[in-house]
Enzyme design. Structure first.
Site, PDB file in Angstrom:
ATOM      1  N   GLY A   1      24.471  -7.878  -6.559  1.00  0.00           N
ATOM      2  CA  GLY A   1      23.791  -7.346  -7.731  1.00  0.00           C
ATOM      3  C   GLY A   1      23.046  -6.060  -7.415  1.00  0.00           C
ATOM      4  O   GLY A   1      23.399  -5.310  -6.501  1.00  0.00           O
TER       5      GLY A   1
ATOM      6  N   THR B   1      14.270  -6.931 -11.458  1.00  0.00           N
ATOM      7  CA  THR B   1      14.748  -8.308 -11.368  1.00  0.00           C
ATOM      8  C   THR B   1      15.456  -8.679 -12.653  1.00  0.00           C
ATOM      9  O   THR B   1      15.035  -8.277 -13.738  1.00  0.00           O
ATOM     10  CB  THR B   1      13.589  -9.290 -11.111  1.00  0.00           C
ATOM     11  OG1 THR B   1      14.081 -10.642 -11.200  1.00  0.00           O
ATOM     12  CG2 THR B   1      12.462  -9.122 -12.121  1.00  0.00           C
TER      13      THR B   1
ATOM     14  N   THR C   1      14.535 -13.119  -8.372  1.00  0.00           N
ATOM     15  CA  THR C   1      14.528 -12.123  -7.302  1.00  0.00           C
ATOM     16  C   THR C   1      13.067 -11.952  -6.932  1.00  0.00           C
ATOM     17  O   THR C   1      12.198 -12.330  -7.704  1.00  0.00           O
ATOM     18  CB  THR C   1      15.092 -10.778  -7.822  1.00  0.00           C
ATOM     19  OG1 THR C   1      16.458 -10.942  -8.188  1.00  0.00           O
ATOM     20  CG2 THR C   1      15.018  -9.682  -6.773  1.00  0.00           C
TER      21      THR C   1
END
Length: 343
Positions: free
Chosen positions: A241, A262, A211
């Site tokens: 997510g 992340t 990410t």
């Protein structure tokens, strides 16, 4: 006639006013915490990286990309720009870098396509915007900002987000295969081959934890945060997510902190991780470093991912409980870090 106040009454009134003033200032979200002219910024390129498996050349490529993207936001902040602009433009740069799992270089889902998510938050107002499962928006972070500034909503997904993008010529559109890179396709094909060979549903979980994110503190003392991702390799179609979920993957509040997460998004959603960090600072009065340590060691499970954050004084925290996390930062004291994390 009123009698003149006694010395005791004057003394009591003085300390009451003094106490109230300091209580107000302690909860203020203005720039009182930051030395004049200072600013800070931090970015991450994902917690899925394994530094031990990279060649010297590959490590250098990651570090160069991180430095270049950090410089985008640093220039804005140094020139007196806002934290919000710095976050958006820095993440746009990260979305354009094929090494990272966001925008160009996004991972493939189980159908061999790309679904992108992003969110952004303004710490001065707590306004926020997010998009999820977009497939033709070149820079999802900019569309997330439009959701924040031009609509009454916080999160738009899939077709609804795409239709919003249709109304804004400045939001560049691309075909879905523009996001593909040979490296991501190879990663996806290897994952699918592994699943087919094992024929085990329990192994169907995605592999990549990449990410990108950015947190910034501007000279006016305002905080902002943003996160953008392509999700996780071979994810189910429609899986979302933590990245576009305010409070889970992204959070910013002036006077407290700015956070971008992340990793395995489901874990960050379950723990409301980004806001959890802010709550530890605001309500438990923990310093940034201690709050991050508590979140990573006591709240999130092992190997969940990483967190970048800034507090109101321009202190930076870059932490992860995975094998590595690509990261870069510049704190309010001028300390610069570019790293792939420690094993």
């Amino acid at each position: 006639m009123f009698s003149e106040p006694s010395a005791l009454r004057v003394h009591s009134i003085f300390w009451l006013v003094y106490f109230c003033f300091n209580c107000i200032m302690a909860d203020s979200t203005n720039a009182a915490y930051l030395p004049p002219g200072k600013y800070a910024i931090a970015i991450h390129g994902g917690a899925g990286i394994e530094p031990a498996k990279l060649t010297i050349k590959e490590k250098a490529a990651y570090e160069t990309a991180l430095s270049d993207c950090l410089a985008v936001g640093e220039k804005i902040l140094a020139g007196g720009g806002t934290a919000l602009d710095a976050v958006e433009q820095t993440i746009r740069a990260l979305e354009e870098e094929p090494l990272f799992n966001a925008g160009r270089g996004a991972v493939f889902n189980s159908a061999g396509k790309h679904e992108l998510d992003a969110s952004i938050m303004d710490g001065s107002t707590r306004a926020c915007g997010a998009v999820a499962s977009v497939s033709t928006v070149r820079n999802p972070i900019s569309l997330a900002r439009i959701v924040m500034t031009d609509t009454k909503q916080v999160l738009l997904i899939a077709e609804g987000a795409e239709k919003l993008a249709d109304r804004y010529p400045r939001i560049e559109r691309v075909s879905n295969d523009w996001f593909s890179t040979p490296e991501r396709r190879k990663e996806w094909e290897e994952k699918r081959a592994k699943l087919k060979a094992k024929e085990e549903a329990k192994d169907a979980g995605p592999a990549s934890k990449g990410t990108v994110g950015c947190v910034a503190l501007d000279k006016a003392g305002h905080l902002a945060a943003g996160t953008s991702t392509g999700g996780m390799t071979n994810k189910p179609v429609g899986r979302i997510g933590d990245s576009p979920i305010i409070g889970a993957g992204t959070y910013a509040e002036d006077g407290v902190c700015a956070v971008s997460c992340t990793g395995t998004g489901e874990e960050f959603i379950r723990t409301n991780a980004a806001f959890h960090l802010a709550a530890l600072i605001r309500y438990k009065k923990l310093p940034l470093a201690e709050a991050t340590e508590e979140l990573l060691t006591k709240i999130l499970p092992a190997d969940a991912g990483g967190i970048i954050s800034l507090d109101a004084s321009g202190n930076v925290s870059l932490r992860h409980n995975t094998s590595g996390m690509s990261q870069a930062s510049l704190d309010a004291n001028g300390k610069r870090v570019v790293s792939l994390g420690s094993p």
